[in-house]
Scaffold this active site. Structure first.
Site, PDB file in Angstrom:
ATOM      1  CG  ASP A  11      -2.556  19.129 -14.282  1.00  0.00           C
ATOM      2  OD1 ASP A  11      -1.388  19.527 -14.123  1.00  0.00           O
ATOM      3  OD2 ASP A  11      -3.004  18.114 -13.724  1.00  0.00           O
ATOM      4  CE  LYS A  63       5.679  12.600 -12.529  1.00  0.00           C
ATOM      5  NZ  LYS A  63       4.804  13.785 -12.621  1.00  0.00           N
ATOM      6  NE  ARG A 209      -7.923  14.597 -15.007  1.00  0.00           N
ATOM      7  CZ  ARG A 209      -7.533  13.433 -15.529  1.00  0.00           C
ATOM      8  NH1 ARG A 209      -7.848  13.119 -16.769  1.00  0.00           N
ATOM      9  NH2 ARG A 209      -6.809  12.600 -14.809  1.00  0.00           N
TER      10      ARG A 209
HETATM   11  O1  C5P Z   1      -6.776  15.475 -12.646  1.00  0.00           O
HETATM   12  P1  C5P Z   1      -6.144  14.519 -11.696  1.00  0.00           P
HETATM   13  O2  C5P Z   1      -6.704  14.624 -10.284  1.00  0.00           O
HETATM   14  O3  C5P Z   1      -6.142  13.100 -12.207  1.00  0.00           O
HETATM   15  O4  C5P Z   1      -4.634  15.014 -11.623  1.00  0.00           O
HETATM   16  C1  C5P Z   1      -3.643  14.324 -10.934  1.00  0.00           C
HETATM   17  C2  C5P Z   1      -2.344  15.045 -11.082  1.00  0.00           C
HETATM   18  O5  C5P Z   1      -1.307  14.217 -10.581  1.00  0.00           O
HETATM   19  C3  C5P Z   1      -1.968  15.354 -12.532  1.00  0.00           C
HETATM   20  O6  C5P Z   1      -1.195  16.554 -12.503  1.00  0.00           O
HETATM   21  C4  C5P Z   1      -1.120  14.180 -12.933  1.00  0.00           C
HETATM   22  O7  C5P Z   1      -0.186  14.493 -13.928  1.00  0.00           O
HETATM   23  C5  C5P Z   1      -0.397  13.891 -11.616  1.00  0.00           C
HETATM   24  N1  C5P Z   1       0.106  12.543 -11.508  1.00  0.00           N
HETATM   25  C6  C5P Z   1      -0.673  11.405 -11.577  1.00  0.00           C
HETATM   26  N2  C5P Z   1      -0.112  10.172 -11.452  1.00  0.00           N
HETATM   27  C7  C5P Z   1       1.196  10.086 -11.268  1.00  0.00           C
HETATM   28  C8  C5P Z   1       2.000  11.214 -11.190  1.00  0.00           C
HETATM   29  C9  C5P Z   1       1.412  12.449 -11.322  1.00  0.00           C
HETATM   30  O8  C5P Z   1      -1.884  11.485 -11.714  1.00  0.00           O
HETATM   31  N3  C5P Z   1       1.743   8.898 -11.123  1.00  0.00           N
END
Ligand code: C5P
Length: 238
Positions: A11, A63, A209
């Site tokens: 991201d 999605k 992250r």
């Molecule tokens: O930075 P982080 O570990 O929170 O990123 C999680 C990834 O998973 C991001 O790309 C986020 O958009 C994605 N995601 C999420 N929850 C969902 C679907 C996708 O955190 N339900």
């Protein structure tokens, strides 16, 4: 050294930053998720470069949700690239159309159950039937599997119940919302550690992250890989 149970969510702001991240992570990471933010800024070219030049596995998090003919056409177009996972909304008619579009290709279709950003109020607003969110999530996973999904995306909380479904046999469960023990949660509310997620029957964890924002992303990824293989991490966060 790499373990494809870890998928790193790319991201970062643009494709150049994505390439730099992949170079920093090197052989520690073999699987990347490329989402809509990146896709609208050159992400498909990045996906192909990571696949063809660097030998990485690629998860396109699009999605998709549209009428069946459009979903089928979109997936047929995408499946000419040699990519690995693609998300569509888990509504059975969407999943069936996506599977038609991917026919004869290796691209795995993953159904989104219920977006983890949604709460009961949001579901009411969208006129989704009454009932417990977790139960609806598990039911949507079952229906996506019945429609032919190769896997589903869910929060770590529902993973164990979904893994216990008879339809889940041989299907993939992929979960975001994973945080190493002691890491910052950011906007994620319902989280699990990498080892907890795997113990709940998850095949792949998606982590963003905690890796790409870390001062040393490679070290952060290596720590998560270590946690994936250490059962005591399950105990330490429970
Ligand atoms: O930075 P982080 O570990 O929170 O990123 C999680 C990834 O998973 C991001 O790309 C986020 O958009 C994605 N995601 C999420 N929850 C969902 C679907 C996708 O955190 N339900």
């Amino acid at each position: 050294m790499s373990d494809d149970r870890l998928i790193v969510a790319m991201d970062v702001p643009n494709a150049l930053a994505g390439l730099k991240l992949a170079e920093e992570l090197g052989n520690a990471v073999s699987f990347y998720k490329i989402g809509l933010g990146m896709l609208t800024g050159g992400g498909l070219a990045l996906a192909n470069e990571l696949k063809e030049e660097h030998g990485k596995r690629i998860f396109l998090d699009m999605k998709l949700f549209d009428i069946p003919a459009t979903v089928e056409a979109a997936v047929r177009g995408l499946s000419q690239f040699n990519l690995d996972f693609l998300t569509v909304h888990g509504d059975p008619y969407v999943v069936r159309a996506a599977k038609e579009g991917a026919a004869g290709k290796d691209l795995k279709i993953l159904g989104v159950t219920v977006l983890t950003s949604l709460d009961r109020d949001n579901l009411d607003e969208a006129m989704i039937r009454e009932g417990d969110l977790a139960e609806i999530t598990v039911e949507r996973a079952a229906r996506a599997f019945d429609a032919g999904a190769d896997g589903i995306i869910t929060s770590p909380n529902e993973a164990a119940a979904i893994r216990a479904l008879p339809q889940a046999e041989g299907r993939l469960i992929v979960t975001p919302g994973v945080r190493p023990y002691g890491a910052e949660l950011g906007d994620q509310k319902r989280v699990a550690t990498p080892a907890q997620a795997i113990a709940n029957g998850v095949d792949h964890i998606v982590v963003g992250r905690p890796i790409w924002k870390a001062p040393n992303p490679r070290q952060a990824a290596m720590a998560i890989l270590q946690e994936l293989n250490s059962p005591q991490a399950v105990v330490s966060n429970s």
